[in-house]
Each structure stands twice: as structure tokens, then as C-alpha cells.
Design a protein around this motif. Structure first.
Motif, short mmCIF file in Angstrom:
data_model
loop_
_atom_site.label_atom_id
_atom_site.label_comp_id
_atom_site.label_asym_id
_atom_site.label_seq_id
_atom_site.Cartn_x
_atom_site.Cartn_y
_atom_site.Cartn_z
N TYR A 11 9.13 26.42 55.46
CA TYR A 11 7.73 26.30 55.07
C TYR A 11 6.93 25.56 56.14
O TYR A 11 5.85 26.01 56.55
CB TYR A 11 7.62 25.57 53.72
CG TYR A 11 6.20 25.16 53.39
CD1 TYR A 11 5.29 26.09 52.91
CD2 TYR A 11 5.77 23.85 53.58
CE1 TYR A 11 3.98 25.73 52.61
CE2 TYR A 11 4.47 23.48 53.29
CZ TYR A 11 3.58 24.41 52.81
OH TYR A 11 2.30 24.04 52.53
N LEU A 12 7.45 24.43 56.58
CA LEU A 12 6.74 23.64 57.60
C LEU A 12 6.65 24.39 58.92
O LEU A 12 5.62 24.34 59.61
CB LEU A 12 7.43 22.29 57.79
CG LEU A 12 7.31 21.34 56.61
CD1 LEU A 12 8.18 20.10 56.82
CD2 LEU A 12 5.87 20.95 56.35
N GLU A 14 6.57 27.67 59.34
CA GLU A 14 5.55 28.71 59.20
C GLU A 14 4.15 28.12 59.14
O GLU A 14 3.22 28.67 59.71
CB GLU A 14 5.81 29.54 57.94
CG GLU A 14 6.92 30.54 58.12
CD GLU A 14 7.02 31.51 56.95
OE1 GLU A 14 6.30 31.35 55.95
OE2 GLU A 14 7.85 32.42 57.06
N LYS A 15 4.00 27.00 58.46
CA LYS A 15 2.68 26.39 58.33
C LYS A 15 2.14 25.93 59.68
O LYS A 15 0.96 26.11 59.98
CB LYS A 15 2.76 25.20 57.37
CG LYS A 15 1.42 24.57 57.09
CD LYS A 15 1.53 23.51 56.02
CE LYS A 15 0.14 22.97 55.75
NZ LYS A 15 0.08 22.14 54.57
N THR A 16 3.01 25.36 60.53
CA THR A 16 2.56 24.89 61.84
C THR A 16 2.44 26.03 62.84
O THR A 16 1.70 25.93 63.80
CB THR A 16 3.52 23.84 62.42
OG1 THR A 16 4.80 24.43 62.63
CG2 THR A 16 3.64 22.63 61.52
N GLY A 17 3.20 27.12 62.59
CA GLY A 17 3.17 28.24 63.52
C GLY A 17 3.83 27.94 64.86
O GLY A 17 3.61 28.64 65.83
#
Length: 92
Positions: A11-12, A14-17
Motif C-alpha cells: 500500500y505504501l 503504491e501510494k508513494t509511487g
């Protein structure tokens, strides 16, 4: 709400990219290494430690089974590291 550590890490990422490779081949190599660590290595290591610490029957056969299984996963990691400095590319 996420409670599983690998789900939280993904999740982290993907969230930060920033932590998941864009290239599909590199992304799948990263996911494969992550799953090896999260399911195979961690699970076997936990089982072996629980067996050594608290199992009422610490038979030599049970210990040998989990030790060999853990060594098998470590050999898989070593084989990956033979082709480069990281298990799953530069991001690992």
C-alpha cells in the motif's frame, strides 16, 4: 484498515509511487522476492523457532525437516544474489 505487514508495505509503495518498479519484469521479480521472504522464509523460520522454544515434542525429525526447509529457502536467496547485489533489483 490494513493489518498484514506485506499489504501495508505494498500500500505504501503504491501510494508513494516510488518503490514498485514500472517495468513489468522488474515488478514481478520484486513481488516474487517479497512473497518468498514473507511466506516461505518468514513462515518456516517462525515454525522452527516455535518448535525449538515451546513444542513439547522436539523430535530430531521435526527439527531436521524445518531446518532443511529453511536452508532450502536461504539457498534460493543465495542463488538470486549470485546474479546481482539485491534479491529484487535496486529497490530492494
Amino acid at each position: 484498515v490494513l493489518t498484514q505487514s506485506v499489504a501495508i508495505m505494498l500500500y505504501l509503495a503504491e501510494k508513494t509511487g516510488r518503490l514498485i518498479p514500472d517495468d513489468p519484469r522488474e515488478r514481478w521479480a520484486m513481488l516474487e522476492a517479497l512473497m518468498l521472504a514473507a511466506s516461505d522464509v518468514a513462515g518456516t523460520n517462525t515454525a522452527l523457532n516455535q518448535l525449538v522454544r515451546s513444542a513439547p515434542d522436539k523430535s530430531a525429525a521435526n527439527l531436521a525437516f524445518f531446518e532443511e526447509r529453511l536452508l532450502k529457502y536461504f539457498r534460493a536467496c543465495e542463488a538470486r544474489l549470485a546474479s546481482g547485489p539485491y534479491l529484487a533489483g535496486a529497490l530492494s
